[in-house]
Design a protein around this motif. Structure first.
Motif, PDB file in Angstrom:
ATOM      1  N   ALA A  48      33.718  36.593  43.928  1.00 22.32           N
ATOM      2  CA  ALA A  48      34.947  35.803  43.794  1.00 22.32           C
ATOM      3  C   ALA A  48      35.902  36.513  42.854  1.00 22.32           C
ATOM      4  O   ALA A  48      35.532  37.456  42.148  1.00 22.32           O
ATOM      5  CB  ALA A  48      34.621  34.407  43.264  1.00 22.32           C
ATOM      6  N   ASN A  49      37.139  36.046  42.853  1.00 23.64           N
ATOM      7  CA  ASN A  49      38.083  36.404  41.798  1.00 23.64           C
ATOM      8  C   ASN A  49      37.869  35.449  40.635  1.00 23.64           C
ATOM      9  O   ASN A  49      37.685  34.247  40.838  1.00 23.64           O
ATOM     10  CB  ASN A  49      39.529  36.293  42.268  1.00 23.64           C
ATOM     11  N   ASN A  50      37.898  35.974  39.429  1.00 26.57           N
ATOM     12  CA  ASN A  50      37.792  35.157  38.226  1.00 26.57           C
ATOM     13  C   ASN A  50      38.958  35.502  37.308  1.00 26.57           C
ATOM     14  O   ASN A  50      39.312  36.669  37.172  1.00 26.57           O
ATOM     15  CB  ASN A  50      36.462  35.406  37.512  1.00 26.57           C
ATOM     16  N   GLN A  51      39.552  34.477  36.704  1.00 28.76           N
ATOM     17  CA  GLN A  51      40.679  34.717  35.819  1.00 28.76           C
ATOM     18  C   GLN A  51      40.800  33.586  34.807  1.00 28.76           C
ATOM     19  O   GLN A  51      40.191  32.524  34.963  1.00 28.76           O
ATOM     20  CB  GLN A  51      41.976  34.829  36.623  1.00 28.76           C
ATOM     21  N   SER A  52      41.581  33.837  33.777  1.00 26.95           N
ATOM     22  CA  SER A  52      41.888  32.804  32.790  1.00 26.95           C
ATOM     23  C   SER A  52      43.291  33.083  32.263  1.00 26.95           C
ATOM     24  O   SER A  52      43.941  34.047  32.673  1.00 26.95           O
ATOM     25  CB  SER A  52      40.869  32.822  31.642  1.00 26.95           C
ATOM     26  N   PHE A  53      43.751  32.270  31.320  1.00 28.01           N
ATOM     27  CA  PHE A  53      45.047  32.533  30.706  1.00 28.01           C
ATOM     28  C   PHE A  53      45.059  33.886  29.995  1.00 28.01           C
ATOM     29  O   PHE A  53      46.126  34.473  29.798  1.00 28.01           O
ATOM     30  CB  PHE A  53      45.382  31.445  29.689  1.00 28.01           C
ATOM     31  N   MET A  54      43.883  34.386  29.631  1.00 26.95           N
ATOM     32  CA  MET A  54      43.795  35.579  28.785  1.00 26.95           C
ATOM     33  C   MET A  54      43.594  36.873  29.562  1.00 26.95           C
ATOM     34  O   MET A  54      43.663  37.950  28.985  1.00 26.95           O
ATOM     35  CB  MET A  54      42.659  35.420  27.774  1.00 26.95           C
ATOM     36  N   TYR A  55      43.313  36.789  30.842  1.00 32.43           N
ATOM     37  CA  TYR A  55      43.147  38.012  31.627  1.00 32.43           C
ATOM     38  C   TYR A  55      43.437  37.730  33.098  1.00 32.43           C
ATOM     39  O   TYR A  55      43.194  36.636  33.589  1.00 32.43           O
ATOM     40  CB  TYR A  55      41.748  38.610  31.463  1.00 32.43           C
ATOM     41  N   GLY A  93      32.034  26.988  34.901  1.00 29.79           N
ATOM     42  CA  GLY A  93      32.542  26.158  33.830  1.00 29.79           C
ATOM     43  C   GLY A  93      34.010  26.275  33.526  1.00 29.79           C
ATOM     44  O   GLY A  93      34.855  25.747  34.240  1.00 29.79           O
ATOM     45  N   ASN A  94      34.370  27.046  32.480  1.00 33.67           N
ATOM     46  CA  ASN A  94      35.691  26.924  31.870  1.00 33.67           C
ATOM     47  C   ASN A  94      36.796  27.794  32.450  1.00 33.67           C
ATOM     48  O   ASN A  94      37.966  27.478  32.283  1.00 33.67           O
ATOM     49  CB  ASN A  94      35.579  27.200  30.370  1.00 33.67           C
ATOM     50  N   THR A  95      36.471  28.918  33.083  1.00 33.04           N
ATOM     51  CA  THR A  95      37.526  29.755  33.655  1.00 33.04           C
ATOM     52  C   THR A  95      37.639  29.486  35.150  1.00 33.04           C
ATOM     53  O   THR A  95      36.818  28.786  35.734  1.00 33.04           O
ATOM     54  CB  THR A  95      37.247  31.240  33.385  1.00 33.04           C
TER      55      THR A  95
END
Length: 680
Positions: A385-392, A368-370
């Motif tokens: 997988a690699n997962n990331q967002s603006f916050m981490y 979904g969102n990240t």
């Protein structure tokens, strides 16, 4: 009396807790540039064939010597183990498991190595990795198939390995520094291309021994400007190799095509279409019966949609899949049963995992969102997988492909992030050029108070055909800018990827008008908000973002100052770059001068009046450093307050720790000079 004592005690605890919370908040850091460099950077995960283990690179930095240190780390896919696998002090990566997961090969330049070599580590017994190769020209982009490890090396095609070693020694000892070319390409990003060397594919037996050439026998070389694991693939049984080569062989207007060859053979089969543009990303299916690859159709347009094609090995037929889907397919892995793929798709400002089934041909979103990237799948279907967002920053996760949930299996940066107070962010939509919806990310400072008015820092992304997705960046980090006291925004203007092909191609060859209008309407959107001070606005960007910032310099705008990094400022002198703006698709300036006259920022210099910070690196061959100095000299000649920050040892990006921290410091000081931070 007892009630009175109880209330007194209760109030005391409430007071103590309040003080403790206030103290905790004060002790927390903001996401400063220094904190960005405290974090360790996690590379793409590789899962073992049985799905039990995951290996990834972890890079840390030391400011004292301005160096990076990359090690391999081992993680259990159930999250129960996390440990360093290799010794600090060497740079290691490009790791691959053998077919049963008992051994791990990786590339490293260790003590005694002049160049990078292949090392092999046994997974089920303790011990140090052993060097497998002794290739004088070095190795890269390794893959393990059967009992051979394949790799790329840049060689002198007419020399023996011994002669190459002698040539390298001679070059190292030579006092002559000249480079010569009689054809393109001459550079790429931050490296000079040696005209006498070619990139070729080789293999070596897993037990060592002689190196066997694969592509050199065919007379076709891998693309000169750049090569990697996406440049070739090998069938699971090692019987067939697919590789990319420039079919035009002239370097002026390259066209990547896919060739098939049997190891040890010099006869190749070209499976590409003469009418198409580049073919890339060849990947054999686990059953070895199919070869997937991507194809573009618009020559000279890197933002063209990458389409998925499948070539049937038996029957030698190919077919496009998912042709009606208006998204680009690049980062994909085959399902173990060869029935389709999981792919990380640039989808409306988020990098989502999709399931691409060859039977239904209907792409289905998994996450979904990240954002996700660096997919790796085990034989049992376990997907990491690699997962990331603006916050981490990037994390390693195991993805439940049935419901999109994911579980994290490492804690690398927790200690740093637990002591950081972040702001917040949201996605908004406004009307841009021609009334089209424009998606924009808005970042709010820590402790943001809507009853106050804040300044705006509007960021303009590069590319231009690269959208800003919900992911973490160490360069131009919006949360870092927000921590200074600015509402910070990224708008995905016309030309951005992930919103359909028509949207991406809407700015060609006119790079100027629609993105400029989108930017002005973004500023207008903010000016109408009660929590924005419309008299305290700044903007800036890099690469194409530098181009559009230079355009803004010569047009009406509400910004008090601009930050312009690695700007495309003069279309004509961009001929010195490793690519020329618009030339392949729309013609050179002597063929189509209107593009250059109408859209090059330097033609608007008579209207420049905004104070600007100019930043550029000497080793930037994508946008040569002269572009920055031309702009700075223009501003100085016009008497406009301006400052030039020049890095003799950086390329298109500022990559060294101390240089990066200085970059953030200079940007902060410059914009604070014209726009006061914080809510008022």
């Amino acid at each position: 009396m007892k009630i009175s004592k109880f209330l007194t005690l209760l109030l005391f605890f409430v007071y103590v807790n309040s003080i403790a919370q206030q103290t905790d908040i004060k002790l927390k850091k903001t996401l400063s540039s220094e904190v960005l460099w405290e974090m360790q950077r996690i590379g793409s995960p590789v899962i073992s064939p049985d799905g039990k283990w995951v290996v990834a690179t972890v890079t840390k930095f030391t400011a004292k010597d301005d160096k990076s240190h990359t090690d391999l780390w081992l993680f259990a896919s159930d999250g129960k183990l996390q440990k360093q696998l290799t010794i600090s002090g060497f740079s290691e990566g490009q790791h691959v498991f053998n077919s049963d997961g008992t051994k791990l090969a990786f590339v490293s330049k260790r003590e005694g190595d002049e160049v990078s070599q292949i090392y092999v580590l046994t997974m089920d017994t303790p011990g140090e990795a052993l060097r497998l190769s002794e290739v004088p020209t070095g190795v890269s982009a390794i893959k393990w198939r059967g009992n051979h490890i394949y790799f790329i090396s840049k060689v002198w095609p007419t020399k023996t390995w011994e002669e190459m070693a002698q040539q390298l020694k001679k070059n190292k000892e030579s006092k002559m520094s000249a480079k010569t070319w009689s054809a393109l390409p001459f550079n790429a990003w931050d490296s000079w291309v040696d005209e006498d060397r070619q990139a070729h594919l080789f293999r070596i037996h897993e037990k060592g021994g002689a190196v066997e050439g694969i592509t050199q026998l065919t007379g076709w070389e891998l693309p000169r400007s750049s090569q990697g694991t996406n440049s070739y693939d090998v069938a699971p049984d090692g019987s067939l190799v697919a590789f990319i080569s420039d079919s035009k062989r002239n370097g002026v207007d390259p066209k990547n095509e896919i060739f098939l060859v049997k190891p040890g053979n010099n006869e190749v089969k070209n499976i590409s279409d003469v009418k198409s543009a580049d073919d890339n990303n060849p990947l054999f299916s686990p059953d070895g019966k199919q070869l997937a690859f991507t194809r573009k159709f618009i020559k000279g347009f890197y933002g063209d949609k990458s389409r998925m094609f499948i070539y049937k090995i038996e029957g030698e037929k190919q077919q496009e899949y998912f042709s009606n889907w208006d998204r680009s397919i690049d980062d994909f892995v085959w399902l173990p049963n060869s029935s389709g793929f999981y792919a990380a798709i640039d989808d409306a400002a988020t990098q989502r995992i999709y399931h691409l089934d060859l039977k239904t041909t209907i792409p289905k979103p998994v996450t979904g969102n990240t954002s996700f990237n660096g997919l790796s799948i085990a034989n049992n279907g376990t997907l990491v997988a690699n997962n990331q967002s603006f916050m981490y920053p990037s994390r390693i996760v195991v993805v439940n492909t049935k419901n999109g949930q994911f579980s994290r299996i490492e804690t690398i940066n927790d200690e740093v992030l637990n002591n950081v107070e972040l702001g917040t962010y949201e996605s908004v939509t406004y009307k841009g050029a021609n009334g089209k919806d424009i998606q924009m990310w808005v970042h709010y400072p820590p402790g943001f108070d809507k009853s106050k008015k804040y300044p705006l820092f509007l960021l303009i992304h590069g590319g231009p055909h690269n959208a800003i997705t919900n992911s973490f960046s160490y360069r131009w980090n919006a949360q870092t800018f927000a921590s200074w006291g600015y509402v910070t925004a990224w708008h995905n203007f016309h030309g951005s990827s992930g919103f359909g092909q028509d949207f991406a191609d809407a700015i060609n060859p006119d790079w100027m008008n629609k993105p400029y209008e989108d930017t002005m309407k973004a500023a207008q959107w903010f000016s109408e908000k009660s929590w924005i001070d419309k008299d305290r606005m700044v903007a800036g960007g890099a690469s194409y973002g530098g181009y559009l910032s230079s355009i803004i310099l010569g047009k009406d705008h509400p910004f008090k100052t601009l930050v312009i990094h690695a700007a495309v400022y003069n279309y004509y002198t961009m001929l010195a770059a490793d690519f020329a703006v618009h030339s392949t698709r729309f013609g050179d300036y002597w063929e189509n001068p209107s593009i250059y006259n109408d859209f090059s920022p330097h033609y608007f210099a008579d209207k420049f009046k905004t104070p600007s910070l100019i930043i550029h690196g000497q080793l930037d061959y994508r946008v040569p450093v002269g572009q920055g100095f031309e702009l700075f000299r223009t501003l100085q000649h016009k008497g406009i307050d301006s400052k030039m920050v020049y890095y003799p040892d950086e390329n298109h990006w500022i990559l060294k720790q101390n240089n990066s921290i200085f970059w953030y410091s200079e940007v902060q000081k410059w914009i604070e000079k014209y726009v006061k931070p914080g809510g008022e």
